[in-house]
Design an enzyme around this catalytic site. Sequence first.
Site, PDB file in Angstrom:
ATOM      1  N   GLU A   1       3.340  -2.438  -8.706  1.00  0.00           N
ATOM      2  CA  GLU A   1       3.876  -2.461  -7.349  1.00  0.00           C
ATOM      3  C   GLU A   1       5.327  -2.932  -7.336  1.00  0.00           C
ATOM      4  OE1 GLU A   1       0.947  -3.861  -4.698  1.00  0.00           O
ATOM      5  OE2 GLU A   1       2.239  -3.810  -2.940  1.00  0.00           O
TER       6      GLU A   1
ATOM      7  N   SER B   1       2.522   1.301  -0.388  1.00  0.00           N
ATOM      8  CA  SER B   1       2.560   1.417  -1.840  1.00  0.00           C
ATOM      9  C   SER B   1       1.430   2.322  -2.285  1.00  0.00           C
ATOM     10  CB  SER B   1       2.395   0.031  -2.460  1.00  0.00           C
ATOM     11  OG  SER B   1       1.979   0.167  -3.800  1.00  0.00           O
TER      12      SER B   1
ATOM     13  N   GLU C   1     -11.395   9.064  -3.039  1.00  0.00           N
ATOM     14  CA  GLU C   1     -10.209   9.025  -3.908  1.00  0.00           C
ATOM     15  C   GLU C   1     -10.446   8.149  -5.134  1.00  0.00           C
ATOM     16  OE1 GLU C   1     -10.290   8.011  -0.758  1.00  0.00           O
ATOM     17  OE2 GLU C   1      -8.837   9.095   0.458  1.00  0.00           O
TER      18      GLU C   1
ATOM     19  N   GLU D   1       7.268  -0.053  -8.527  1.00  0.00           N
ATOM     20  CA  GLU D   1       7.364   0.928  -7.443  1.00  0.00           C
ATOM     21  C   GLU D   1       8.405   0.479  -6.419  1.00  0.00           C
ATOM     22  OE1 GLU D   1       3.720   1.599  -5.274  1.00  0.00           O
ATOM     23  OE2 GLU D   1       4.713   2.909  -3.831  1.00  0.00           O
TER      24      GLU D   1
ATOM     25  N   CYS E   1      -7.190 -13.043   1.631  1.00  0.00           N
ATOM     26  CA  CYS E   1      -8.534 -12.806   1.090  1.00  0.00           C
ATOM     27  C   CYS E   1      -9.437 -14.024   1.194  1.00  0.00           C
ATOM     28  CB  CYS E   1      -8.446 -12.406  -0.368  1.00  0.00           C
ATOM     29  SG  CYS E   1      -7.383 -11.003  -0.631  1.00  0.00           S
TER      30      CYS E   1
ATOM     31  N   LYS F   1     -14.158  -3.995   0.798  1.00  0.00           N
ATOM     32  CA  LYS F   1     -14.141  -3.536  -0.596  1.00  0.00           C
ATOM     33  C   LYS F   1     -15.297  -2.590  -0.868  1.00  0.00           C
ATOM     34  CE  LYS F   1     -10.516  -5.607  -2.254  1.00  0.00           C
ATOM     35  NZ  LYS F   1      -9.394  -4.785  -2.749  1.00  0.00           N
TER      36      LYS F   1
ATOM     37  N   GLU G   1     -14.022   0.642   0.317  1.00  0.00           N
ATOM     38  CA  GLU G   1     -12.972   1.102  -0.587  1.00  0.00           C
ATOM     39  C   GLU G   1     -13.574   1.692  -1.865  1.00  0.00           C
ATOM     40  OE1 GLU G   1     -10.669  -1.905  -2.647  1.00  0.00           O
ATOM     41  OE2 GLU G   1      -8.826  -0.765  -2.338  1.00  0.00           O
TER      42      GLU G   1
ATOM     43  N   CYS H   1      -3.182  -3.762  -1.197  1.00  0.00           N
ATOM     44  CA  CYS H   1      -4.386  -4.281  -1.869  1.00  0.00           C
ATOM     45  C   CYS H   1      -5.510  -4.653  -0.922  1.00  0.00           C
ATOM     46  CB  CYS H   1      -4.067  -5.440  -2.796  1.00  0.00           C
ATOM     47  SG  CYS H   1      -2.601  -6.308  -2.391  1.00  0.00           S
TER      48      CYS H   1
END
Lengths: 396, 647
Positions: B300, B347, B394, B303, B558, B386, B389, B327
């Site tokens: 990241e 990102s 993907e 990037e 988190c 999560k 996710e 994230c």
Amino acid sequence: MSVRTPMTLATIEAEQGLRAALALAPEEVVATIKESGMKGRGGAGFPTGVKWGLAAEAPAPDGVRYVVCNADEGEPGTFKDRVLLSELPDLVFEGMTIGGYAIGSAHGICYLRGEYVYLLEDLEACLARRREAGLLGRDVLGSGFDFDIEIHLGSGAYVCGEETALIESLEGRRGEPRNRPPFPVVSGFHGAPTVVNNVETFAWAAAILARGADWFAHIGTDRSTGPKLLSVSGDVERPGVYEFPLGVSIREVVEAAGGGEAKAAIVGGAAGTCVPARDFDRAISYEDVSTGGAVIVVGPWRDLLEVAENLQWFFVNESCGQCTPCRVGNIKLLEGIRRLRAGELSRRELDDLVGLGHTMQIASKCGLGQAAPNVLLSIIEHYRAEVLGHIPVGAR
Amino acid sequence: MTTAPALGTPGMPGGPAVTDPTVTVTVDGHEVEVPVGATILEAAEKAGRRIPTLCHHPDLPDVGVCRICVVEVAGQRALQASCAYPITTPIEIRTYSRRVRQARQTIVDLMLAEHCGSCQTCGRNGNCELQDLAEEYGSDHFRFGHRTEPTRLFDTLGPSIRRDMNKCVHCLRCIRTCSELQGVGALGVIGRGDSTTMSPYLTLPISDVVCINCGQCINRCPTGALQEVDDTDDVWHAIEDPTKHVVIQTAPAPRAAMGEEFGLPPGTPVTWRLNSALHDIGFDKVFDTNFSADLTIIEEGTELLLRLYENLVLGDSSRPVPQFTSCSPGWVKFLEHHYPQLLPNMSSCKSPQQMFGALIKTWYAEREGIDPADVVSVSLMPCTAKKFESGRPEMTDSGHRDVDVALTTRELARMIREYGIHLPDLPERDFDDPFGTATGSGVIFGATGGVMEAALRTVVELVTGRKVEEIFDHADITPVRGFEETRYAEITLPDELGPVPAILDGKVPDWDWLKGATLKLAVVHGTANARKVLDDIVAGGRFSECHFIEFMACPGGCLGGGGQPIPTSVEIRKARAQAIYGEDAFYGETGRVRKSHENPAVLRLYEEFLTDGPCGHRSHHLLHTEYTPRGTYIATNGRGVGDGSNR
Ligand SMILES: Cc1cc2nc3c(=O)[nH]c(=O)nc-3n(C[C@H](O)[C@H](O)[C@H](O)COP(=O)(O)O)c2cc1C
Ligand code: SF4
Ligand code: SF4
Ligand code: SF4
Ligand code: SF4
Ligand code: FES
């Protein structure tokens, strides 16, 4: 619904109250209403002059205040506001305008019960006429005071007649009552000081300005001044709207409507109280039996528990569902009445129901839940023997 | 190095102290002084009186609907809800009376009458506020009956959240959480009276609306009405299947909170003891998600530097700035729903969970000589999103589902208890190779501001060629730490920058364009705050001038995730943050690495496997991803509603 007695309000000359008000300072208008002793005509009976004074004094950061006319008239057995709106809308709007002048507000809102949509066209036409005549809009009657009124249509929820739910609804949300404090006079529509009054309250306010506080204060009793419109219905020969001075006995009202043999009267509608015929000498007044205007007469052949069941069903459906005592309490009262009628309720369970009713009266968030057990509790209180007769012998 | 005051932070540090007017109230005969506007509940607390509550939650605005907190206010006929009564004038309160006692008892009885559920089979058994109230008020029978047949919706279609409205006590905490705390508004009230219920838009299943699966509503639900989807059975089956190689990665935030599930005070880290527990239960390997957090920072950070170069130097507007962190899967879905036009700012890095997943089924399986089809990859996460996710279409770049099961802290705690071990008693144990050694930078991912701080540690070293400790004491970049809703910071780079380091060879020619530049940064947690910042960006406000913004869906980051132990409050989240920063500092004190780009395992990965470097071809395939615009009111996936693609 017919008007059965001459209406004093119909004799008030147009514009007289408004002109009288504009000739006074706003504080003087508030003082006049206070002197009249008028209490709100919507049911709760809060002194109107005090309410206006509080709203006028409440800080309004951008100078915005609101005057709201509560035309949601949803109490079962109440229809006097509908009569006023259809026959004397000018007087109601005049009262709102006077209220606006008194508290320093330029915005009036009339919250009209959804079912009264058929009145909308006439009311809008009345507002348009008043604007044209310089009675609304900029510079009312050349006084430099600006005031206009818009109409907002409700959509059929009884609870939206509760003033804070009404405000929530005006703001575009679910009509759910708010916590108080803060009261609407301090923080109402969009957080601005807001006066909410009943249709009839505004009409009398115009009359008081036209005829003087003394005139009003000399009618009725010391603590319940002025005349009151009553909606009389039920087991009577002549249902309709009646005007009486406050303090009138229930008997007089029932007899005027031709309910001679009545067993009881439910005064105040579904949220009111059941008065047995033996107590018909009691007075309709804020200090005795208070009502927003509904008197439902119960004929001698009726089963009072059936009446109670019917009214409880109404509250089960109309509770907004927000708070525990009312959301769950009403359905439990209804179940209880049904089991009582079916001879399935024990004495202990009846006592639990009464205890539940008392809790609802003091712990519900708004007046709906607080008033919902009233009729049932008054029936249990006044017809104890009859009620206990429903309890199976072994369960007493 | 300068910092500007945070958006939405009342009062600037060092400014004149404002003394609030106070009012004196009498609580059960004792006088206490409270600020004007304090609630009766607060006054009672100050007077040392406990009033029971249910709909009240310290994170949420009060609504006063359950009525359990009613008290007597002198001169008033009705009882008043203490949580929702602001005191402005001197009043006299009695927290207990016959009327109060009877009302509270009746209210509990009514809640029990309405409730349909049995404690023995409920995920909240033993941690349920309704149970507590029933116990406290000595309910010994169902005075007003109780429901035995479910009549309300039980929505099990979501990927992360199960909603059993038969257990709902109508406290509205979930709705307030979703609307006011999270700014999502996926839930509302429908129906009236007895049929009132909490529901997503149009009574759709939660999976078909704008819910971001953050689970914040679960954390604040007092009962078992809202729970995570329980995936523990899948994990047991895998562990019990001898043909499967079951690995687990553990994220830092659950490790800072897991102790709470075993009676330890919030903020007790259990990282190393947890490793023992996981081996005992039967996991073959235990890895540290910090490894892939370090990897995320390198990817990241690279990037970011490339994006800045392409945008600011080459003028490529398809690489918009600011870059948003990616994230937090709840945050990702939030952006996909509500600001799809800003998706190019996100990102392309996968989250650490997903990066790790992709590597476990490729590099790790290859190294260990295991067929990736036999690897079951589990993650321990603080987060219900999560789960969603890991199921995104993907997330299969390894050729398999990259992460098979994402467990929340609460689920794993149940597994540990079920196995019969008491976590606090276990010995400590290290993480397993080949990912073993992590850094402190990875750890702090668990707190709001952590990704930003970790990225800065690395970016600053990459461009200056100097040790970050020379610029920030102990490498602690404190301006981005804290719990303010939004933090804004600026970092001015020195006029002298280093050469382009080997790891970025060929990606940028030099750092000349960054000399003396001021990096503008922001840290945002809670999606309601994200909404404010995004609106500001859309309107071209000061956040549109930022270069890099860290967004976390959950309040506190988190560590306040929707899969963490219940209850939650600011104090609990602060204690967890201390555990996390403590673990980071421990890395420093014990001479371990605190900076991602010095993590030897990560460097080995680039040498052995991702040989074309960060943001290179292979890393792009495995570690980066794409995003999907979704509907603003109901969930579409570019493919229509209700096709299961959101589940
Ligand atoms: C459930 C409920 C329904 C009510 N409905 C009405 C109504 O339809 N019209 C009305 O004027 N007041 C109604 N009220 C009373 C209002 O809350 C408020 O007290 C009144 O509008 C104030 O006006 P007043 O002071 O002029 O009476 C209702 C109150 C409750 C609790
Ligand atoms: S008392 Fe009934 S109507 Fe009033 S807030 Fe409570 S649930 Fe709603
Ligand atoms: S929600 Fe609470 S009271 Fe209801 S079943 Fe679960 S643990 Fe028991
Ligand atoms: S998970 Fe998050 S977004 Fe979904 S309903 Fe709960 S609070 Fe709202
Ligand atoms: S689902 Fe839980 S948080 Fe939401 S209203 Fe029901 S009990 Fe409260
Ligand atoms: S905690 Fe105060 S009303 Fe629910």
